[in-house]
Design an enzyme around this catalytic site. Structure first.
Site, PDB file in Angstrom:
ATOM      1  N   TYR A   1      99.870 -15.649  17.439  1.00 17.63           N
ATOM      2  CA  TYR A   1      98.453 -15.281  17.297  1.00 17.63           C
ATOM      3  C   TYR A   1      97.546 -16.446  17.702  1.00 17.63           C
ATOM      4  O   TYR A   1      96.612 -16.279  18.496  1.00 17.63           O
ATOM      5  CB  TYR A   1      98.177 -14.878  15.850  1.00 17.63           C
ATOM      6  CG  TYR A   1      96.760 -14.408  15.599  1.00 17.63           C
ATOM      7  CD1 TYR A   1      96.261 -13.268  16.213  1.00 17.63           C
ATOM      8  CD2 TYR A   1      95.921 -15.099  14.720  1.00 17.63           C
ATOM      9  CE1 TYR A   1      94.965 -12.820  15.966  1.00 17.63           C
ATOM     10  CE2 TYR A   1      94.632 -14.662  14.466  1.00 17.63           C
ATOM     11  CZ  TYR A   1      94.160 -13.533  15.091  1.00 17.63           C
ATOM     12  OH  TYR A   1      92.868 -13.096  14.854  1.00 17.63           O
TER      13      TYR A   1
ATOM     14  N   PHE B   1      89.058  -2.511  12.138  1.00 14.06           N
ATOM     15  CA  PHE B   1      88.062  -2.831  11.112  1.00 14.06           C
ATOM     16  C   PHE B   1      86.756  -3.332  11.730  1.00 14.06           C
ATOM     17  O   PHE B   1      85.702  -2.698  11.612  1.00 14.06           O
ATOM     18  CB  PHE B   1      88.668  -3.872  10.157  1.00 14.06           C
ATOM     19  CG  PHE B   1      87.678  -4.648   9.347  1.00 14.06           C
ATOM     20  CD1 PHE B   1      86.735  -3.996   8.567  1.00 14.06           C
ATOM     21  CD2 PHE B   1      87.694  -6.035   9.351  1.00 14.06           C
ATOM     22  CE1 PHE B   1      85.809  -4.720   7.810  1.00 14.06           C
ATOM     23  CE2 PHE B   1      86.783  -6.763   8.609  1.00 14.06           C
ATOM     24  CZ  PHE B   1      85.837  -6.106   7.839  1.00 14.06           C
TER      25      PHE B   1
ATOM     26  N   TYR C   1      87.142 -18.157  34.044  1.00 13.86           N
ATOM     27  CA  TYR C   1      86.373 -17.131  34.760  1.00 13.86           C
ATOM     28  C   TYR C   1      84.886 -17.488  34.797  1.00 13.86           C
ATOM     29  O   TYR C   1      84.204 -17.234  35.789  1.00 13.86           O
ATOM     30  CB  TYR C   1      86.569 -15.765  34.092  1.00 13.86           C
ATOM     31  CG  TYR C   1      87.634 -14.920  34.760  1.00 13.86           C
ATOM     32  CD1 TYR C   1      87.294 -13.871  35.598  1.00 13.86           C
ATOM     33  CD2 TYR C   1      88.986 -15.181  34.553  1.00 13.86           C
ATOM     34  CE1 TYR C   1      88.262 -13.092  36.216  1.00 13.86           C
ATOM     35  CE2 TYR C   1      89.973 -14.414  35.162  1.00 13.86           C
ATOM     36  CZ  TYR C   1      89.598 -13.375  36.000  1.00 13.86           C
ATOM     37  OH  TYR C   1      90.574 -12.619  36.618  1.00 13.86           O
TER      38      TYR C   1
ATOM     39  N   GLY D   1      88.745  -9.290  34.552  1.00 17.69           N
ATOM     40  CA  GLY D   1      88.697  -8.717  35.896  1.00 17.69           C
ATOM     41  C   GLY D   1      87.769  -7.524  35.965  1.00 17.69           C
ATOM     42  O   GLY D   1      87.017  -7.347  36.934  1.00 17.69           O
TER      43      GLY D   1
ATOM     44  N   SER E   1      93.245  -6.695  19.214  1.00 14.19           N
ATOM     45  CA  SER E   1      94.305  -7.642  18.850  1.00 14.19           C
ATOM     46  C   SER E   1      94.691  -7.414  17.401  1.00 14.19           C
ATOM     47  O   SER E   1      93.816  -7.163  16.566  1.00 14.19           O
ATOM     48  CB  SER E   1      93.843  -9.092  19.003  1.00 14.19           C
ATOM     49  OG  SER E   1      94.845  -9.988  18.539  1.00 14.19           O
TER      50      SER E   1
ATOM     51  N   THR F   1      86.685 -12.381   7.642  1.00 14.19           N
ATOM     52  CA  THR F   1      85.665 -11.354   7.489  1.00 14.19           C
ATOM     53  C   THR F   1      86.235 -10.208   6.651  1.00 14.19           C
ATOM     54  O   THR F   1      87.425  -9.904   6.739  1.00 14.19           O
ATOM     55  CB  THR F   1      85.215 -10.836   8.869  1.00 14.19           C
ATOM     56  OG1 THR F   1      84.762 -11.950   9.648  1.00 14.19           O
ATOM     57  CG2 THR F   1      84.093  -9.831   8.745  1.00 14.19           C
TER      58      THR F   1
END
Length: 328
Positions: free
Chosen positions: A146, A12, A160, A103, A76, A176
């Protein structure tokens, strides 16, 4: 021409992001394993020279040839029905998938934006929710697959950023809605829309006093776009602070659809948050962003989209088959 990789591209929100970046003159590389996404959401882009699609699970090693300037990680499951059916895959895409893409961003020297969620706040004890609130999450509850996947996403992304100096952005997305949502995916709006279209009574869980805040997809995409090109690495809430109870919202849907359905009540699912409302002060200050589409306008557009679907498209929207896409 700048090149952007968008994961979850057939979903979506991912499909709307593909549209936006094509419109802005980017070369868009879409990637999706189609567990919850649907190629129909992006088939209008296949004929374009500057769009390409890879059918791939980002939980596996991710390779993209050539340069990359930006990565948007939106792969996801995002609805309770989805992530409760495929909990392991949900955890893997949030952990292994995010690691793989970080990465890749490091190797390509690309800026990466990670899609987090208001679910990192769990059933909040602070209202409305600000970015500095740490949340109230049941790590071992059914929704934990989740919630914790998204919380880990944020942690490894910031690691990172701090350790490798990677350019990272984190958006915390609140509810949303809009065209291309899947009916019956467990989220409030498509569930109500599906029931209204079938002439069924609307199901409210609990007593309906729990609240949600709904952001139209165009506003959400605009906020994400602005965040990507900001200089801010910590999480930012993007959502609509106009809060409404589920019971009142069900009554709005009945009025919108012009039907005479009743509201029926069922037991509230475990760990379902009682309140959900974003504080968007940071987004206003940092991005100059706030929602522009009123709920009545956005809901009308969304309902008209569902009404315009063919019988075959409605069936596809309501009957997603996970099993044939799952790589164990």
């Amino acid at each position: 021409m700048k090149r952007v990789l968008i994961t979850g591209a057939a979903g979506f929100l991912g499909s709307h992001l593909c549209d936006r970046f094509i419109k802005e003159g980017f070369h868009v590389i879409g990637m999706d394993n189609l567990i919850t996404g649907d190629l129909k959401n992006i088939e209008h882009l296949f004929k374009l020279e500057h769009f390409e699609f890879y059918h791939h699970d980002v939980s596996k090693f991710v390779h993209v040839a050539g340069t990359l300037d930006y990565i948007l990680h939106f792969a996801s499951p995002a609805s309770p029905i989805d992530y409760l059916k495929i909990p392991i895959q949900t955890l893997k895409v949030g952990s292994l998938g995010t690691h793989n893409l970080l990465g890749l961003a490091k190797a390509k020297k690309a800026r990466i934006l990670i899609a987090s969620t208001s679910e990192v706040y769990g059933d909040p004890l602070v209202h409305p929710q600000t970015e500095d609130y740490y949340g109230n999450v049941n790590t071992i509850g059914p929704r934990g697959v989740y919630d914790e996947a998204k919380r880990f996403q944020e942690s490894i992304t910031m690691a990172y950023h701090r350790f490798h100096g990677l350019e990272t952005r984190i958006v915390r997305i609140f509810n949303t809605y809009g065209p291309r949502m899947r009916l019956n995916d467990g989220r409030v709006i498509p569930a109500f829309m599906g029931q209204a279209l079938r002439g069924e009574d609307l199901t409210v869980f609990g007593d309906g006093s729990q609240t949600r805040s709904f952001c139209y997809v165009d506003d959400q995409v605009e906020g994400i776009y602005r965040l990507l090109f900001s200089d801010y690495a910590s999480p930012v809430n993007i959502g609509n602070p106009n809060e409404i109870s589920i019971k009142d919202f069900a009554e709005e849907i009945i009025k919108l659809t012009g039907t005479d359905q009743k509201i029926i009540y069922k037991e509230l699912p475990k760990d379902d948050p009682m309140q959900r409302q974003p504080n968007i002060d940071l987004a206003k200050k940092l991005l100059g962003w706030e929602p522009q589409v009123q709920r009545q306008e956005g809901m009308k557009k969304t309902f008209n989209y569902f009404k315009g679907l063919t019988e075959e498209e409605l069936f596809r929207s309501e009957h997603k088959d996970f099993t044939k896409h799952i790589i164990k």
